[in-house]
Design a protein around this motif. Structure first.
Motif, PDB file in Angstrom:
ATOM      1  N   MET A   1     -28.043 -31.082 -14.791  1.00 46.18           N
ATOM      2  CA  MET A   1     -27.932 -32.547 -14.447  1.00 46.18           C
ATOM      3  C   MET A   1     -27.445 -32.674 -13.102  1.00 46.18           C
ATOM      4  O   MET A   1     -26.514 -32.070 -12.544  1.00 46.18           O
ATOM      5  CB  MET A   1     -27.022 -33.555 -15.672  1.00 46.18           C
ATOM      6  CG  MET A   1     -26.871 -34.744 -15.237  1.00 46.18           C
ATOM      7  SD  MET A   1     -25.975 -35.603 -16.240  1.00 46.18           S
ATOM      8  CE  MET A   1     -27.150 -36.857 -16.838  1.00 46.18           C
ATOM      9  N   LEU A   2     -28.299 -33.691 -12.542  1.00 47.66           N
ATOM     10  CA  LEU A   2     -27.869 -33.815 -10.931  1.00 47.66           C
ATOM     11  C   LEU A   2     -26.702 -34.653 -10.923  1.00 47.66           C
ATOM     12  O   LEU A   2     -26.598 -35.574 -11.787  1.00 47.66           O
ATOM     13  CB  LEU A   2     -29.174 -34.605 -10.179  1.00 47.66           C
ATOM     14  CG  LEU A   2     -30.338 -33.308  -9.963  1.00 47.66           C
ATOM     15  CD1 LEU A   2     -31.280 -34.344  -9.100  1.00 47.66           C
ATOM     16  CD2 LEU A   2     -30.002 -32.207  -9.410  1.00 47.66           C
ATOM     17  N   LYS A   3     -25.694 -34.279  -9.974  1.00 48.58           N
ATOM     18  CA  LYS A   3     -24.731 -35.106  -9.726  1.00 48.58           C
ATOM     19  C   LYS A   3     -24.791 -35.539  -8.380  1.00 48.58           C
ATOM     20  O   LYS A   3     -24.986 -34.829  -7.486  1.00 48.58           O
ATOM     21  CB  LYS A   3     -23.543 -34.556 -10.405  1.00 48.58           C
ATOM     22  CG  LYS A   3     -22.070 -35.198  -9.936  1.00 48.58           C
ATOM     23  CD  LYS A   3     -20.863 -34.383 -10.149  1.00 48.58           C
ATOM     24  CE  LYS A   3     -19.454 -35.229 -10.101  1.00 48.58           C
ATOM     25  NZ  LYS A   3     -18.360 -34.280 -10.328  1.00 48.58           N
ATOM     26  N   THR A   4     -24.434 -37.041  -8.037  1.00 42.20           N
ATOM     27  CA  THR A   4     -24.219 -37.280  -6.616  1.00 42.20           C
ATOM     28  C   THR A   4     -23.022 -37.156  -5.928  1.00 42.20           C
ATOM     29  O   THR A   4     -21.793 -37.519  -6.678  1.00 42.20           O
ATOM     30  CB  THR A   4     -24.727 -38.788  -6.368  1.00 42.20           C
ATOM     31  OG1 THR A   4     -25.912 -38.842  -6.952  1.00 42.20           O
ATOM     32  CG2 THR A   4     -24.781 -39.056  -4.920  1.00 42.20           C
ATOM     33  N   ARG A   5     -22.708 -36.332  -5.079  1.00 40.88           N
ATOM     34  CA  ARG A   5     -21.557 -36.263  -4.080  1.00 40.88           C
ATOM     35  C   ARG A   5     -21.499 -36.755  -2.721  1.00 40.88           C
ATOM     36  O   ARG A   5     -22.620 -36.461  -1.897  1.00 40.88           O
ATOM     37  CB  ARG A   5     -21.088 -34.554  -4.309  1.00 40.88           C
ATOM     38  CG  ARG A   5     -21.012 -34.150  -5.664  1.00 40.88           C
ATOM     39  CD  ARG A   5     -21.158 -32.360  -5.748  1.00 40.88           C
ATOM     40  NE  ARG A   5     -21.000 -31.829  -6.907  1.00 40.88           N
ATOM     41  CZ  ARG A   5     -21.920 -31.733  -7.791  1.00 40.88           C
ATOM     42  NH1 ARG A   5     -23.202 -32.169  -7.588  1.00 40.88           N
ATOM     43  NH2 ARG A   5     -21.766 -31.108  -8.956  1.00 40.88           N
ATOM     44  N   LEU A   6     -20.346 -36.976  -2.247  1.00 41.31           N
ATOM     45  CA  LEU A   6     -20.493 -37.484  -0.938  1.00 41.31           C
ATOM     46  C   LEU A   6     -19.806 -36.207  -0.090  1.00 41.31           C
ATOM     47  O   LEU A   6     -18.944 -35.961  -0.054  1.00 41.31           O
ATOM     48  CB  LEU A   6     -19.255 -38.737  -0.720  1.00 41.31           C
ATOM     49  CG  LEU A   6     -19.477 -39.271   0.734  1.00 41.31           C
ATOM     50  CD1 LEU A   6     -20.683 -39.972   1.150  1.00 41.31           C
ATOM     51  CD2 LEU A   6     -18.278 -40.538   0.692  1.00 41.31           C
ATOM     52  N   PHE A   7     -20.851 -35.699   0.615  1.00 43.40           N
ATOM     53  CA  PHE A   7     -20.645 -34.716   1.691  1.00 43.40           C
ATOM     54  C   PHE A   7     -20.168 -35.391   3.000  1.00 43.40           C
ATOM     55  O   PHE A   7     -20.797 -36.231   3.515  1.00 43.40           O
ATOM     56  CB  PHE A   7     -21.755 -33.825   1.981  1.00 43.40           C
ATOM     57  CG  PHE A   7     -21.538 -32.753   2.941  1.00 43.40           C
ATOM     58  CD1 PHE A   7     -21.017 -31.565   2.601  1.00 43.40           C
ATOM     59  CD2 PHE A   7     -22.074 -33.068   4.349  1.00 43.40           C
ATOM     60  CE1 PHE A   7     -20.728 -30.785   3.428  1.00 43.40           C
ATOM     61  CE2 PHE A   7     -21.749 -31.990   5.208  1.00 43.40           C
ATOM     62  CZ  PHE A   7     -21.297 -30.978   4.778  1.00 43.40           C
ATOM     63  N   CYS A   8     -19.048 -34.961   3.600  1.00 40.22           N
ATOM     64  CA  CYS A   8     -18.348 -35.330   4.930  1.00 40.22           C
ATOM     65  C   CYS A   8     -18.245 -34.200   5.908  1.00 40.22           C
ATOM     66  O   CYS A   8     -18.079 -33.002   5.348  1.00 40.22           O
ATOM     67  CB  CYS A   8     -17.065 -36.042   4.660  1.00 40.22           C
ATOM     68  SG  CYS A   8     -17.025 -37.313   3.479  1.00 40.22           S
ATOM     69  N   PHE A   9     -18.763 -34.771   6.966  1.00 39.02           N
ATOM     70  CA  PHE A   9     -18.435 -33.470   8.202  1.00 39.02           C
ATOM     71  C   PHE A   9     -18.107 -34.019   9.438  1.00 39.02           C
ATOM     72  O   PHE A   9     -18.335 -35.053   9.662  1.00 39.02           O
ATOM     73  CB  PHE A   9     -19.775 -32.695   8.435  1.00 39.02           C
ATOM     74  CG  PHE A   9     -21.032 -33.485   8.835  1.00 39.02           C
ATOM     75  CD1 PHE A   9     -21.348 -33.633  10.095  1.00 39.02           C
ATOM     76  CD2 PHE A   9     -21.653 -34.481   7.769  1.00 39.02           C
ATOM     77  CE1 PHE A   9     -22.188 -34.255  10.536  1.00 39.02           C
ATOM     78  CE2 PHE A   9     -22.843 -34.894   8.185  1.00 39.02           C
ATOM     79  CZ  PHE A   9     -23.140 -34.903   9.658  1.00 39.02           C
ATOM     80  N   GLY A  10     -17.256 -33.305  10.052  1.00 34.72           N
ATOM     81  CA  GLY A  10     -16.801 -33.524  11.699  1.00 34.72           C
ATOM     82  C   GLY A  10     -17.722 -33.145  12.494  1.00 34.72           C
ATOM     83  O   GLY A  10     -18.443 -32.093  12.297  1.00 34.72           O
ATOM     84  N   TYR A  11     -17.708 -33.632  13.839  1.00 34.46           N
ATOM     85  CA  TYR A  11     -18.760 -33.301  14.815  1.00 34.46           C
ATOM     86  C   TYR A  11     -18.257 -34.146  16.217  1.00 34.46           C
ATOM     87  O   TYR A  11     -17.455 -34.922  16.033  1.00 34.46           O
ATOM     88  CB  TYR A  11     -20.096 -33.636  14.530  1.00 34.46           C
ATOM     89  CG  TYR A  11     -20.500 -35.072  14.355  1.00 34.46           C
ATOM     90  CD1 TYR A  11     -20.943 -35.707  15.637  1.00 34.46           C
ATOM     91  CD2 TYR A  11     -20.341 -35.858  13.399  1.00 34.46           C
ATOM     92  CE1 TYR A  11     -21.187 -37.074  15.666  1.00 34.46           C
ATOM     93  CE2 TYR A  11     -20.485 -37.297  13.376  1.00 34.46           C
ATOM     94  CZ  TYR A  11     -20.963 -37.706  14.659  1.00 34.46           C
ATOM     95  OH  TYR A  11     -21.326 -39.111  14.551  1.00 34.46           O
TER      96      TYR A  11
END
Length: 109
Positions: A1-11
């Motif tokens: 089952m797909l789960k939605t996650r919040l991916f965060c990154f610096g740049y």
């Protein structure tokens, strides 16, 4: 089952990149995108691919030469703080293998 996650990154945006090099500063920005997949590892892997593509987008728009996001060891993570997650509903949502609209991720960088 797909789960939605919040991916965060610096740049570093193009202006931050130049200012950091010229002034010795350590300024950076961050972005986030919702990614749907069954595993955290797939989300992290795809999120890194997004970040690696996002930086050249910003630099091309500014008519500057880009750096490699992956080579600079910026922070990245899957956000779990409920307060942050609650305020991130307007961010783009993609599945693994799909790129977000980079214009919606950028804040003028």
């Amino acid at each position: 089952m797909l789960k939605t996650r919040l991916f965060c990154f610096g740049y570093e945006s193009p202006s931050q990149f130049a200012n950091n090099a010229n002034q010795g500063w350590d300024d950076e920005d961050s972005a986030a995108v919702w990614i749907k997949d069954a595993s955290d590892e797939a989300v992290l892997t795809w999120g890194r691919a997004i970040a690696e593509s996002f930086v050249p987008f910003l630099f091309k728009r500014a008519e500057k030469d880009a750096y490699s996001w992956a080579n600079e060891n910026f922070a990245y993570w899957i956000e779990t703080d409920p307060n942050i997650l609650a305020h991130a509903s307007e961010l783009p949502v993609v599945t693994v293998g799909e790129m977000p609209d980079f214009t919606s991720l950028s804040s003028g960088g």
